[in-house]
Design an enzyme around this catalytic site. Structure first.
Site, PDB file in Angstrom:
ATOM      1  NE  ARG A 102       3.832   2.539  -5.733  1.00 14.24           N
ATOM      2  CZ  ARG A 102       4.593   3.519  -5.220  1.00 14.24           C
ATOM      3  NH1 ARG A 102       5.491   3.239  -4.281  1.00 14.24           N
ATOM      4  NH2 ARG A 102       4.465   4.758  -5.628  1.00 14.24           N
ATOM      5  CD  GLU A 135       5.358  10.795  -2.970  1.00 20.29           C
ATOM      6  OE1 GLU A 135       4.842  10.376  -1.924  1.00 20.29           O
ATOM      7  OE2 GLU A 135       6.456  11.383  -2.989  1.00 20.29           O
ATOM      8  CD  GLU A 170       5.408   6.247  -2.003  1.00 23.15           C
ATOM      9  OE1 GLU A 170       5.867   6.885  -1.027  1.00 23.15           O
ATOM     10  OE2 GLU A 170       5.764   6.454  -3.172  1.00 23.15           O
TER      11      GLU A 170
END
Length: 357
Positions: free
Chosen positions: A44, A143, A245
């Protein structure tokens, strides 16, 4: 689709520029090849639009502009792994506390901003494709629990947020029609938050494939709470889910770094000892639990910045980066004692054991 054992190594170019070296079984290895040997199958990488001051000074944190991202993506593909591209739609860090418009877009709003998001996404994915890189997954925002591109796309303006997401997704589908689209929120144990967020988006028929969740056990609670949320949200919307994450400490030492966020209180909150064995057991438990999400909807886990060694100059932000974010927190290396390598760059037990997980 195979189960993703992923790593976000977006800091790596900056770390290597400051002398970071990585070892497996005592032998120095290129980190991408090392991770592949340890059964990592996807990397990522975050993308910032313009992480520089007007004088050309880097904001730090990896300086993840498009050229850096392309360079790291090429290394990813050459090492036999796939790519998740995490487009922040910001010049620097984007998370629930801050979603700052790129400097060049600060006076743009409405339909013009939607068009800009579309054009920018088209451009960056086009350049990646010209370089021989097609991401397996594309994350539209980072996020985005409280939205993106504030104030326009704040979650309180859900229609605006939806239109901006649609613009990015439309461009991604145009350039990379086979790539999976990820929507990523934080606090993966908060089922009420996820229910409300995705319910509010339902009228806008957003075209996405995967729900990504940040899950940090020292802040977010137990793995069982995460899985309860994954089971509910994945079945409610018939979507795949993954941990986008995660991390956990392997030592309580700060390793000489300022800004570490993992200490004895965090260790106590996780229920895992801050040791290499504890870190390895956590990752094993997490992977096994996500694999067990109902209807095979649990598709993977990404560890965040496993390579962030305790190098003093490699912090989350330079002085100009801190000023840009108006952040009064002292810039430091927040992740050194949560890395998957020890201070000398040797692979931790958790990484060595990954092929067996």
């Amino acid at each position: 689709m195979y189960f993703i054992k992923g790593m976000d190594v977006s800091m790596i170019k900056e770390l290597e520029d400051h002398g970071a070296k990585y070892f497996l079984d005592g032998k120095e290895e290129d980190i991408f090849k090392l991770l592949k040997k340890c059964s990592v199958n996807m990397i990522r990488l975050r993308l910032w639009r313009d992480p520089y001051s007007k004088d050309g000074e880097s904001y730090g944190g990896g300086t993840n502009d498009l050229s850096t991202t392309i360079e790291l993506a090429k290394r990813t593909i050459a090492s036999g792994m796939q790519l998740l591209l995490d487009i922040h739609y910001s010049d620097f860090w984007a998370d629930p506390a801050k979603q700052v418009k790129p400097k060049a877009w600060k006076d743009i709003s409405g339909l013009e901003l939607e068009g800009t998001v579309y054009g920018y996404t088209l451009q960056v994915l086009g350049e990646l494709k010209e370089s021989g890189i097609v991401p397996e997954m594309i994350q539209i925002g980072n996020e985005i629990t409280n939205g993106l591109l504030w104030p326009d796309g704040h979650v309180d303006h859900v229609q605006n947020m939806a239109m901006l997401l649609k613009a990015g997704i439309k461009a991604a589908r145009t350039v990379c029609p086979d790539s999976k689209i990820v929507l990523h929120l934080d606090f993966g144990t908060n089922n009420a938050l996820y229910r409300e967020w995705f319910k509010d988006l339902e009228p806008y028929e957003i075209d996405y494939d995967v729900i990504g969740m940040s899950y940090y056990p020292h802040w977010n609670g137990s793995i069982s709470q995460l899985i309860d949320n994954m089971n509910d949200i994945s079945s409610r919307y018939d979507k795949d889910v993954m941990v986008a994450e995660t991390s956990i400490g392997y030592t309580l030492s700060t390793l000489g770094c300022n800004g570490t966020v993992y200490g004895s209180d965090e260790e106590k909150a996780t229920g895992y000892p801050a040791s290499q064995q504890g870190q390895s057991q956590f990752l094993r438990d997490l992977i096994e639990s996500v694999r067990g999400v109902k209807n095979n909807h649990g598709i993977g886990v990404f560890y965040w910045e496993p390579e962030w060694l305790p190098i003093p100059d490699c912090t989350w932000g330079s002085k100009v980066g801190c000023r840009y974010m108006n952040d009064e927190v002292e810039a430091g290396n927040a992740m050194a004692n949560q890395a998957l390598f020890d201070a000398a760059g040797n692979a931790n037990e958790a990484l060595i054991a990954l092929p067996k997980m």
